[in-house]
Scaffold this motif. Structure first.
Motif, PDB file in Angstrom:
ATOM      1  N   GLY A   1       0.817  -1.206   0.000  1.00 45.18           N
ATOM      2  CA  GLY A   1       0.000   0.000   0.000  1.00 45.18           C
ATOM      3  C   GLY A   1       0.846   1.248   0.000  1.00 45.18           C
ATOM      4  N   GLU A   2       0.379   2.284   0.713  1.00 46.48           N
ATOM      5  CA  GLU A   2       1.069   3.564   0.712  1.00 46.48           C
ATOM      6  C   GLU A   2       2.389   3.480   1.469  1.00 46.48           C
ATOM      7  N   LEU A   3       3.309   4.392   1.158  1.00 46.80           N
ATOM      8  CA  LEU A   3       4.573   4.457   1.879  1.00 46.80           C
ATOM      9  C   LEU A   3       4.310   4.482   3.379  1.00 46.80           C
ATOM     10  N   ASN A   4       5.196   3.857   4.156  1.00 47.28           N
ATOM     11  CA  ASN A   4       4.955   3.857   5.598  1.00 47.28           C
ATOM     12  C   ASN A   4       5.389   5.166   6.252  1.00 47.28           C
ATOM     13  N   VAL A   5       5.954   6.087   5.489  1.00 43.15           N
ATOM     14  CA  VAL A   5       6.179   7.464   5.915  1.00 43.15           C
ATOM     15  C   VAL A   5       5.427   8.347   4.924  1.00 43.15           C
ATOM     16  N   ASP A   6       4.625   9.264   5.439  1.00 40.53           N
ATOM     17  CA  ASP A   6       3.702  10.008   4.576  1.00 40.53           C
ATOM     18  C   ASP A   6       4.424  11.165   3.873  1.00 40.53           C
ATOM     19  N   ILE A   7       5.271  10.795   2.889  1.00 37.99           N
ATOM     20  CA  ILE A   7       5.976  11.792   2.087  1.00 37.99           C
ATOM     21  C   ILE A   7       5.758  11.532   0.601  1.00 37.99           C
ATOM     22  N   GLY A   8       4.755  10.721   0.286  1.00 35.53           N
ATOM     23  CA  GLY A   8       4.483  10.421  -1.113  1.00 35.53           C
ATOM     24  C   GLY A   8       4.091  11.653  -1.918  1.00 35.53           C
ATOM     25  N   GLU A   9       3.481  12.632  -1.251  1.00 33.43           N
ATOM     26  CA  GLU A   9       3.105  13.859  -1.951  1.00 33.43           C
ATOM     27  C   GLU A   9       4.341  14.593  -2.469  1.00 33.43           C
ATOM     28  N   ILE A  10       5.434  14.536  -1.706  1.00 32.77           N
ATOM     29  CA  ILE A  10       6.675  15.181  -2.152  1.00 32.77           C
ATOM     30  C   ILE A  10       7.168  14.516  -3.432  1.00 32.77           C
ATOM     31  N   LEU A  11       7.078  13.195  -3.474  1.00 36.41           N
ATOM     32  CA  LEU A  11       7.483  12.471  -4.687  1.00 36.41           C
ATOM     33  C   LEU A  11       6.642  12.901  -5.882  1.00 36.41           C
TER      34      LEU A  11
END
Length: 448
Positions: free
Chosen positions: A185-195
């Motif tokens: 699922g989603e990254l386990n640290v919520d920094i996917g928006e930066i990517l």
């Protein structure tokens, strides 16, 4: 009868998760004949605590499953007794390290460890409050299936019950102290928006947590795998392997730990710092103890409050503090790698003394690296713009405080490591004493 602790720390309402965990506990009893203590440590406010308490009260009693739901007051009462009985020089400091007023990922797991010791459990099986199980043909893929097949047993015996073995024959008598799956699922640290906003900025920020002494190609490779877990690898059929695990294959929210591990080394009591709960896993992996890795990965998802407003800033500050913590953790992890099996005693258990020496030795590390880290973050956040500019302003305003707190966290960890054996012994002696009565009584399908 083997007694195990299925453990959930939470700081938000999560009635659905509580119901799911009760199902996993019932599965464990039915499949393995164990006694499961479902321990929910709840630091929500009164209204949200009541929602969780209602979920506990609604559970169908299951013989062999005991549910303990502890709120702030009863946790504090238990921990005060433990801190005072432990014989440390400063019981109030120990109490603060165990139940600080701020979010502390390591501290909440440390509380679970002491709770498991107080309940007389031989293993702790850790979950979190923002995950789902994978479901195949209508059945939830409970990680406890693989955990109870292996945890605490000699690795040589476990080899017959896993899909394959990569075990060194010399390790056959060593106990399996770690069983873990990962997440999808989603990254386990919520920094996917930066990517999504700027992949180059994402890489520069994530590179800040890689060991600065590594060659560039190794640091870049670490960026590629960081925070991704098993990606989107959906469950097909059970697969498991026994051997010395890779640190990248373990996940603190999908793991079972033997009591001979967590009763020796506590996690960092850092406040407002993600990733502060992995030091014990490094000790187990770097001491070359055998473990089992399986593919019953949990499904990670984000709760919405961390994406907007104050919730966004608070969460991202926890990530900043995580990056700063590595200045003090990497010397410890590097020392663990150098010590290797030297961290084990003659019974293959962890020795605290060499680890405590590493922790104490990291405290006075030159903080120039962290000053550089904050400089890079400031530039990157301002390049992203929008709400990240606000974040940059907040970080800049807290610069000296953040630098000081990172060092103080290392100092406080050293204090807790030194006191931990006494606290574990005190927890065993004290017991929980019916602490589940604050809001919801213990639920037991069998006689206690």
């Amino acid at each position: 009868m083997q007694r195990v602790c299925l453990a959930l720390p939470t700081m938000r309402p999560c009635p659905g998760t509580i119901v799911d965990l009760a199902e996993e506990a019932a599965y464990a009893v039915a499949t393995f004949g164990v006694e499961v203590h479902l321990l929910v440590l709840d630091t929500t406010d009164d209204a949200d605590f009541a929602k969780n308490a209602d979920a506990v009260a609604s559970l169908t009693p299951t013989p062999g499953v005991v549910v303990h739901h502890l709120g702030n007051a009863r946790q504090r009462e238990f921990l005060r007794r433990v801190s005072e009985r432990a014989g440390g020089a400063d019981p109030e400091l120990l109490l603060e390290l165990m139940l600080p007023p701020a979010v502390a990922y390591g501290s909440c797991v440390n509380r679970l460890f002491l709770g498991a010791a107080a309940l007389g459990c031989t293993s702790a099986h850790l979950r979190n409050d923002d995950f789902d199980y994978q479901v195949v043909d209508g059945e939830k893929m409970f990680p406890i299936h693989h955990e109870l097949l292996s945890i605490g047993r000699p690795a040589g015996e476990v080899a017959a019950d896993v899909s394959r073995s990569e075990l060194d024959p010399a390790d056959a008598e060593k106990p399996v102290m770690l069983v873990s799956g990962s997440f999808i699922g989603e990254l386990n640290v919520d920094i996917g928006e930066i990517l999504e906003l700027d992949p180059a900025v994402y890489r520069e920020i994530v590179r800040l947590w890689t060991p600065p002494v590594w060659p560039d190609e190794d640091r870049d490779a670490m960026v590629d795998v960081s925070f991704k877990g098993a990606g989107h690898e959906a469950f097909d059929t059970d697969d498991s392997v026994v051997g010395v695990p890779d640190i990248w294959d373990v996940y603190m929210c999908n793991i079972a730990l033997d009591h001979r591990a967590y009763e020796v080394l506590p996690l960092l009591p850092s406040t407002d710092t993600i990733g502060s709960d992995y030091a014990l896993l490094h000790a187990l992996v770097h001491s070359r103890l055998p473990g089992v890795i399986h593919n019953r990965h949990i499904v990670n998802y984000y709760t919405p409050e961390r994406r907007i407003g104050a919730g966004f800033v608070n969460y991202q500050l926890r990530f900043v503090k995580f990056l700063l913590s590595m200045l003090y953790l990497y010397p410890v992890y590097g020392g663990m790698i150098d010590l290797g099996r030297g961290m084990l005693d003659e019974k293959h258990g962890l020795k605290v003394e060499p680890i405590l020496g590493l922790v104490r030795g990291s405290v006075d590390w030159d903080r120039t690296g962290n000053e550089h880290c904050l400089d890079v973050l400031d530039r990157c956040y301002r390049q992203l713009g929008g709400k990240y500019t606000e974040l940059a302003d907040v970080v800049a305003g807290k610069r000296e405080q953040l630098l000081d707190e990172a060092r103080a966290d290392a100092e406080r960890w050293a204090v807790l490591v030194g006191a931990w054996a006494g606290m574990v012994a005190a927890a065993r002696a004290e017991g929980l004493d019916g602490a589940a009565e604050d809001g919801a009584a213990a639920v037991d399908g069998a006689a206690e």
